[in-house]
Design an enzyme around this catalytic site. Structure first.
Site, PDB file in Angstrom:
ATOM      1  N   ASP A   1      55.499  41.788  44.985  1.00 24.71           N
ATOM      2  CA  ASP A   1      54.449  42.650  44.457  1.00 24.71           C
ATOM      3  C   ASP A   1      54.438  43.965  45.040  1.00 24.71           C
ATOM      4  O   ASP A   1      54.497  44.840  43.995  1.00 24.71           O
ATOM      5  CB  ASP A   1      52.392  42.527  44.344  1.00 24.71           C
ATOM      6  CG  ASP A   1      52.286  40.882  44.013  1.00 24.71           C
ATOM      7  OD1 ASP A   1      52.718  40.213  43.823  1.00 24.71           O
ATOM      8  OD2 ASP A   1      51.317  41.247  42.687  1.00 24.71           O
TER       9      ASP A   1
ATOM     10  N   GLN B   1      45.927  30.043  40.693  1.00 22.44           N
ATOM     11  CA  GLN B   1      47.549  30.293  39.824  1.00 22.44           C
ATOM     12  C   GLN B   1      48.600  29.701  39.730  1.00 22.44           C
ATOM     13  O   GLN B   1      48.875  29.312  38.383  1.00 22.44           O
ATOM     14  CB  GLN B   1      48.285  32.060  39.946  1.00 22.44           C
ATOM     15  CG  GLN B   1      46.374  32.952  40.349  1.00 22.44           C
ATOM     16  CD  GLN B   1      46.094  33.434  41.644  1.00 22.44           C
ATOM     17  OE1 GLN B   1      46.728  32.607  42.335  1.00 22.44           O
ATOM     18  NE2 GLN B   1      45.702  34.506  41.643  1.00 22.44           N
TER      19      GLN B   1
ATOM     20  N   GLY C   1      49.808  39.789  37.920  1.00 21.84           N
ATOM     21  CA  GLY C   1      51.458  39.829  38.227  1.00 21.84           C
ATOM     22  C   GLY C   1      51.584  41.408  38.145  1.00 21.84           C
ATOM     23  O   GLY C   1      51.182  41.845  37.364  1.00 21.84           O
ATOM     24  N   ALA C   2      52.486  41.381  38.524  1.00 20.89           N
ATOM     25  CA  ALA C   2      52.889  42.747  38.729  1.00 20.89           C
ATOM     26  C   ALA C   2      54.011  42.974  38.090  1.00 20.89           C
ATOM     27  O   ALA C   2      53.465  44.530  37.763  1.00 20.89           O
ATOM     28  CB  ALA C   2      53.979  43.100  40.066  1.00 20.89           C
TER      29      ALA C   2
ATOM     30  N   ASN D   1      54.126  39.709  48.443  1.00 17.76           N
ATOM     31  CA  ASN D   1      53.535  38.939  48.048  1.00 17.76           C
ATOM     32  C   ASN D   1      52.169  38.248  47.890  1.00 17.76           C
ATOM     33  O   ASN D   1      51.436  38.222  49.217  1.00 17.76           O
ATOM     34  CB  ASN D   1      54.462  38.396  47.617  1.00 17.76           C
ATOM     35  CG  ASN D   1      54.491  36.915  46.423  1.00 17.76           C
ATOM     36  OD1 ASN D   1      54.420  37.898  45.038  1.00 17.76           O
ATOM     37  ND2 ASN D   1      54.689  36.137  46.264  1.00 17.76           N
ATOM     38  N   LYS D   2      52.033  37.748  46.717  1.00 14.04           N
ATOM     39  CA  LYS D   2      50.647  36.481  46.995  1.00 14.04           C
ATOM     40  C   LYS D   2      50.372  35.539  48.861  1.00 14.04           C
ATOM     41  O   LYS D   2      51.173  35.368  49.069  1.00 14.04           O
ATOM     42  CB  LYS D   2      50.874  35.160  46.107  1.00 14.04           C
ATOM     43  CG  LYS D   2      49.409  34.409  45.735  1.00 14.04           C
ATOM     44  CD  LYS D   2      48.508  35.257  45.625  1.00 14.04           C
ATOM     45  CE  LYS D   2      48.167  35.851  44.478  1.00 14.04           C
ATOM     46  NZ  LYS D   2      47.132  36.519  44.560  1.00 14.04           N
TER      47      LYS D   2
ATOM     48  N   ARG E   1      43.440  47.899  41.700  1.00 12.93           N
ATOM     49  CA  ARG E   1      44.480  46.527  42.596  1.00 12.93           C
ATOM     50  C   ARG E   1      44.981  48.155  43.278  1.00 12.93           C
ATOM     51  O   ARG E   1      46.515  48.267  42.771  1.00 12.93           O
ATOM     52  CB  ARG E   1      44.958  45.359  41.912  1.00 12.93           C
ATOM     53  CG  ARG E   1      44.588  44.929  40.519  1.00 12.93           C
ATOM     54  CD  ARG E   1      44.274  43.492  40.941  1.00 12.93           C
ATOM     55  NE  ARG E   1      44.469  42.641  41.689  1.00 12.93           N
ATOM     56  CZ  ARG E   1      45.332  41.651  41.868  1.00 12.93           C
ATOM     57  NH1 ARG E   1      45.438  41.282  40.823  1.00 12.93           N
ATOM     58  NH2 ARG E   1      45.468  40.833  43.032  1.00 12.93           N
TER      59      ARG E   1
END
Lengths: 329, 329
Positions: free
Chosen positions: A220, A179, A52-53, A230-231, A85
């Site tokens: 993110d 998630q 998670g950012a 994002n995801k 990451r």
């Protein structure tokens, strides 16, 4: 008096080490993992014990605190942490903050406390976007577990619940790492917010059936023009939301904005191991050796984003201007 | 001389019983399950040992053959078989054909042979839609395993390969039952057609990156106006394809058209057990008792469908007319 938070801190400095909720073991078990060295912290980041950012921002600072406390070379430690990451810009931000501090432990703890306070402000700004009794669809986990606490996208939903707006949530399971099913469902369960789990593929059916009032996701990294990484799967939701005339909100602290990225095309997209898709809990779900493409993130262009909810308020298009003003402050 | 088909028959009448590839055990193991009674066949259908609209058509006829051979009441057997799965119209079609036949075994075997021949014609009609070296995205399994053999959507891809067009395939894993990862990947592997497995959520990223030339899917039921019920997630792909200007093809035999359904709104959508989403291989991926919504299918409106590939040729909009002509013949 406020009731204690039903979700313990995601990441904290405890007894000279970094204590994290071990997110690999949820929802089966609420367990913790301690990192006593930069190596151990990097392993926790890489294997998604912590993710998670905003949480990665705090983890970056705590990693530099570990380096300071253990006497590790700060250059080497910073490079090692940044190599874990590539997509979340917050990691670099946290490393920078921890590194610049005379007392990195105190700085990291301050960032963690700030993160929770910031998410509460963000949630309060975003809550009025959720209609009374609104059915909110979210993807991945942008909750307390993605931050030091409270959450960004889930912070908006949580604040809406606290304001008596009675939201309910469609939880995308979020393949491949699940998630949504594992973490977001666990948080909403603890918070007592009504929620229903769906496979990612069901979002279109829900939207065409008029069963979604808005989409709220985290981020993110956000480019200067408002493009959002994002995801993976977020972009599909944004296209679907636009097709159905449903508002699509991104909730993220301003630290998620990368002013060095003019557009989303400049954001590096992490590719992860084939095995994350091709097997589940050690059980092969595809033929052995089958080729897999596993991108962890995608980019949603700014024109599909209705608004970006930050701790400084709700930013609206054109984002080059609204982001520019908010980050200049 | 033609090489033997690398994929054995999905469903066949062998030694007085219905022998099926046990699709629950793929890709780990190519095993067969025999049904000697209507009860056993219904169990195989319900638990997805056999699935896919054209295969269910043959299964329906073979079920009536079992009823005839075992001396079961035909009314009861028909009702029992029809009660297993509500969305695929082919099941009712097959039951009707088996029931009306004096020799239901011979009729069921004829339907199985017809299905393969029909899919080969369908494939030959559809193959020219795949551009030279085209990258085709498909969802779920509309291959040999969804039929008596050869496949519909995969039949188009297979025919394109046989015609030397060198297609490659993006295989959506297709949550929750993972028919893409488990079955489509297994078939393409056997056929030697280059393919890459992706989580369903990655389709948007692939399309926005210009990495998809067309989408080809099967259908479980097609309404008179061309609305298509297919595996949940199909509708999202159709919206994404439209957004990116990518052709979206449906491949299905004419028996999939239900002239009694004026539009997709008239097609019943099967809801399946929560457990299919909330656990994988017996391992819980969500908090215990968490609410789940699990629709097996969704409806793609005709206006998002570029063409429908059938054994009678490629049908184009307006579908009310093209379907009307094709089914009148």
């Amino acid at each position: 008096m406020t009731a204690p938070d039903p979700i313990p801190p995601t990441i904290a400095w405890v007894d000279g080490c970094v204590r994290m909720i071990d997110q690999r073991r949820l929802p089966g078990e609420l367990a913790f993992v301690d990192a006593k060295t930069v190596d151990e912290l990097c392993d926790a980041i890489r294997t998604l014990a912590v993710r998670g950012a905003p949480a990665l921002g705090v983890a970056g600072a705590m990693g530099m605190a570990l380096a300071q406390v253990t006497g590790a070379d700060p250059d080497g430690a910073a490079a090692q942490i940044l190599g874990t990451r590539p997509t979340a810009v917050n990691l670099a931000w946290g490393v920078g903050r921890g590194r610049a501090a005379a007392d990195a432990v105190a700085e990291a703890e301050r960032l963690a406390a700030d993160d929770v306070a910031r998410n509460r402000r963000l949630g309060a700004h975003g809550a009025p976007l959720v209609p009374e009794g609104g059915r909110v669809l979210t993807h991945c986990n942008a909750g307390a577990l993605a931050c030091a606490g409270y959450g960004t996208a889930l912070g908006v939903i949580r604040a809406a619940a606290e304001q008596g707006r009675r939201p309910s949530v469609w939880v995308d399971e979020t393949r491949p790492v699940l998630q949504g099913a594992r973490l977001t469902a666990w948080e909403l369960d603890r918070l007592g917010i009504p929620a229903t789990l769906v496979a990612d593929v069901m979002a279109g059916s829900l939207m065409s059936g008029g069963e979604v009032d808005c989409v709220v996701v985290g981020a993110d990294r956000i480019a200067r023009n408002g493009d959002v990484a994002n995801k993976v799967g977020t972009y599909s939701l944004a296209v679907l939301a636009r097709h159905h005339g449903i508002p699509f909100y991104v909730a993220a602290p301003l630290a998620t904005v990368d002013l060095d990225c003019p557009t989303g095309a400049d954001i590096p997209i992490e590719r992860r191991a084939a095995d994350e898709v091709a097997s589940i809990e050690g059980h092969a779900i595809a033929p052995p050796g089958f080729t897999v493409e596993n991108r962890a993130f995608d980019v949603t262009p700014a024109e599909l984003v209705t608004a970006i909810v930050t701790e400084a308020g709700v930013l609206e298009p054109p984002y080059t201007e609204s982001i520019g003003s908010a980050t200049a402050g």
